[in-house]
Scaffold this active site. Structure first.
Site, PDB file in Angstrom:
ATOM      1  N   CYS A 166       0.894  -1.322  -0.019  1.00 57.99           N
ATOM      2  CA  CYS A 166      -0.034  -0.081  -0.046  1.00 57.99           C
ATOM      3  C   CYS A 166       0.657   1.135  -0.080  1.00 57.99           C
ATOM      4  O   CYS A 166       1.813   1.416   0.786  1.00 57.99           O
ATOM      5  CB  CYS A 166      -1.190   0.040   1.160  1.00 57.99           C
ATOM      6  SG  CYS A 166      -2.278  -0.996   1.243  1.00 57.99           S
ATOM      7  N   ALA A 211      -3.703  -3.292  -2.005  1.00 55.25           N
ATOM      8  CA  ALA A 211      -5.110  -3.488  -1.617  1.00 55.25           C
ATOM      9  C   ALA A 211      -6.191  -2.319  -2.036  1.00 55.25           C
ATOM     10  O   ALA A 211      -5.906  -1.377  -1.711  1.00 55.25           O
ATOM     11  CB  ALA A 211      -5.015  -3.474   0.043  1.00 55.25           C
ATOM     12  N   GLN A 234      -5.523  -6.522  -5.782  1.00 56.53           N
ATOM     13  CA  GLN A 234      -6.044  -7.021  -4.388  1.00 56.53           C
ATOM     14  C   GLN A 234      -7.214  -6.250  -4.060  1.00 56.53           C
ATOM     15  O   GLN A 234      -7.417  -5.297  -4.326  1.00 56.53           O
ATOM     16  CB  GLN A 234      -4.878  -6.870  -3.022  1.00 56.53           C
ATOM     17  CG  GLN A 234      -3.819  -7.637  -3.190  1.00 56.53           C
ATOM     18  CD  GLN A 234      -2.993  -7.362  -1.941  1.00 56.53           C
ATOM     19  OE1 GLN A 234      -3.095  -6.202  -1.322  1.00 56.53           O
ATOM     20  NE2 GLN A 234      -2.509  -8.235  -1.429  1.00 56.53           N
ATOM     21  N   TYR A 292      -7.926  -7.323   8.453  1.00 55.38           N
ATOM     22  CA  TYR A 292      -8.873  -6.714   7.954  1.00 55.38           C
ATOM     23  C   TYR A 292     -10.056  -7.588   7.709  1.00 55.38           C
ATOM     24  O   TYR A 292     -10.212  -8.492   8.572  1.00 55.38           O
ATOM     25  CB  TYR A 292      -8.543  -6.585   6.291  1.00 55.38           C
ATOM     26  CG  TYR A 292      -7.313  -5.662   6.159  1.00 55.38           C
ATOM     27  CD1 TYR A 292      -7.039  -4.627   7.232  1.00 55.38           C
ATOM     28  CD2 TYR A 292      -6.185  -5.975   5.291  1.00 55.38           C
ATOM     29  CE1 TYR A 292      -5.837  -4.075   6.967  1.00 55.38           C
ATOM     30  CE2 TYR A 292      -5.189  -5.158   5.264  1.00 55.38           C
ATOM     31  CZ  TYR A 292      -4.850  -4.102   6.407  1.00 55.38           C
ATOM     32  OH  TYR A 292      -3.851  -3.444   5.930  1.00 55.38           O
ATOM     33  N   ARG A 300      -5.525 -14.021  -0.103  1.00 54.51           N
ATOM     34  CA  ARG A 300      -4.425 -13.869   0.702  1.00 54.51           C
ATOM     35  C   ARG A 300      -4.745 -14.193   2.201  1.00 54.51           C
ATOM     36  O   ARG A 300      -6.047 -13.288   2.700  1.00 54.51           O
ATOM     37  CB  ARG A 300      -3.997 -12.376   0.605  1.00 54.51           C
ATOM     38  CG  ARG A 300      -2.816 -12.103   1.308  1.00 54.51           C
ATOM     39  CD  ARG A 300      -2.105 -10.787   0.870  1.00 54.51           C
ATOM     40  NE  ARG A 300      -0.916 -10.201   1.423  1.00 54.51           N
ATOM     41  CZ  ARG A 300       0.175 -10.412   1.537  1.00 54.51           C
ATOM     42  NH1 ARG A 300       0.639 -11.504   0.628  1.00 54.51           N
ATOM     43  NH2 ARG A 300       1.165  -9.990   2.256  1.00 54.51           N
ATOM     44  N   LEU A 304       9.972 -11.495   3.758  1.00 53.70           N
ATOM     45  CA  LEU A 304      11.622 -11.553   3.746  1.00 53.70           C
ATOM     46  C   LEU A 304      12.227 -12.284   2.818  1.00 53.70           C
ATOM     47  O   LEU A 304      13.191 -13.197   3.522  1.00 53.70           O
ATOM     48  CB  LEU A 304      12.110 -11.780   5.397  1.00 53.70           C
ATOM     49  CG  LEU A 304      11.732 -10.396   6.033  1.00 53.70           C
ATOM     50  CD1 LEU A 304      12.415 -10.520   7.569  1.00 53.70           C
ATOM     51  CD2 LEU A 304      12.510  -8.982   5.493  1.00 53.70           C
ATOM     52  N   GLY A 315       7.857  -8.124  -2.127  1.00 53.24           N
ATOM     53  CA  GLY A 315       7.101  -6.983  -1.650  1.00 53.24           C
ATOM     54  C   GLY A 315       8.339  -5.737  -1.324  1.00 53.24           C
ATOM     55  O   GLY A 315       8.522  -4.865  -2.056  1.00 53.24           O
TER      56      GLY A 315
END
Length: 354
Positions: free
Chosen positions: A2, A34, A76, A163, A211, A285, A307
């Protein structure tokens, strides 16, 4: 990842450039962050949205930028539930304050499975009625249809990181006593309704991802075993890939309850893949080409998502190909040919003696 840089949910030139550069950098599939299916479902005032037809054309410019540079555009679809109406991270990542209101970020009503807030000091949510749950399922379906019109080829249902859908899944946040609470079957009902609705309007030749936070890693919370059962149900509905993250039920949006170290969530993708017999995507990671390649070669996951490391290096994918294949073949032809020539010159030259 985001970026909290939209205005009324509308994508701008920033989003086209930001996401298009990952396509230039060699990534095969580029997900738009998202994107809220409802204005009440935004995390912050800066979230992208897809709750109205006004969002389609700006997002179409994003998909065109991604596709023109050789990648597949994905998106997403999300609803933040009780974690909505918060500060942008660089302003504190907490509940909106008087200072935020003075800057124009006015709080709005948030919703959740119950009236229990995410944490002390956060907005108290309105508990969704059964009818309102049905309206949100419809909003998810309509958002998927708009995503198709905008040119997306992959859609991902965001059911992770505390969420709305994760709030219904976890027994720590869902104490409802109706058909959308209680046992595992009840807590899965709303997320599965969403998956069914999205899959019903998404073309059969285009993938749907989901996800999840594969574990709360908190006593009494959502477990990996729950995720295996959820993944089986999703697969039966035609969901193609389970994107395996973790944590985030309380605290920061992606707050992990597992010690962060390289590949700290890969074991979740591996277990769900093995026990639910469904394709999975590993995240968390994953920093180097050798690490990512090892995950695939060992059969721990079917896909690897990059990411924050991609934010650090938008050319991560072509750098990975160069490291593994010793070739500039995957670089954009507009400049790959010159980088290859330069590498040859550098390899053949030797430092002058002093």
């Amino acid at each position: 990842m985001c970026t909290y840089s939209a205005n009324d949910g509308i994508a701008s030139a920033f989003h086209a450039i930001h996401l298009g550069r990952f396509a230039l950098g060699g990534f095969a599939l580029v997900f738009t962050e998202a994107t809220a299916i409802h204005p009440m479902g935004r995390i912050t005032h800066g979230d992208l949205g897809i709750w109205s037809d006004a969002h389609i054309e700006p997002l179409k410019r994003v998909t065109e930028a991604i596709r023109w540079n050789g990648a597949i555009p994905g998106i997403q679809l999300a609803h933040a539930g009780r974690k909505a109406s918060t500060q942008r991270p660089w302003r504190g990542n907490g509940p909106l304050t008087a200072e935020d209101v003075a800057l124009g970020d006015i709080p709005w009503e948030v919703v959740g499975p119950t009236t229990e807030p995410m944490d002390e000091g956060w907005l108290q949510p309105k508990a969704l009625t059964v009818g309102e749950i049905g309206e949100i399922v419809t909003a998810w379906r309509d958002a998927a249809l708009r995503a198709l019109q905008a040119g997306y080829e992959v859609v991902e249902i965001h059911a992770a990181h505390g969420y709305l859908l994760h709030q219904f899944l976890s027994p720590l946040s869902n104490s409802r006593e109706d058909e959308y609470g209680g046992c595992l079957e009840g807590r899965m009902r709303f997320p599965l309704d969403v998956a069914r609705a999205v899959r019903s309007v998404w073309p059969t030749d285009r993938p749907v991802f989901c996800r999840i936070s594969a574990t709360d890693n908190v006593v009494g919370g959502w477990t990996v075993e729950d995720s295996v059962e959820f993944a089986r149900e999703l697969k039966a509905l035609g969901i193609d890939v389970i994107d395996c993250s973790s944590g985030g039920l309380t605290g920061a949006n992606t707050a992990a309850r597992i010690k962060r170290e390289r590949g700290f969530q890969v074991f979740l993708a591996n277990q769900i893949r093995a026990e639910a017999a469904v394709a999975t995507m590993a995240v968390g990671l994953i920093l180097t080409a050798a690490q990512a390649n090892g995950i695939l070669e060992q059969g721990s996951a079917d896909l690897v998502a990059i990411g924050r490391e991609a934010l650090n290096d938008p050319n991560w994918a072509v750098h990975a190909y160069l490291e593994l294949a010793k070739s500039y073949e995957r670089w954009p032809e507009q400049f790959g040919w010159w980088l290859e020539r330069r590498a040859s010159i550098l390899a053949s030259s030797s430092p002058k003696a002093s």
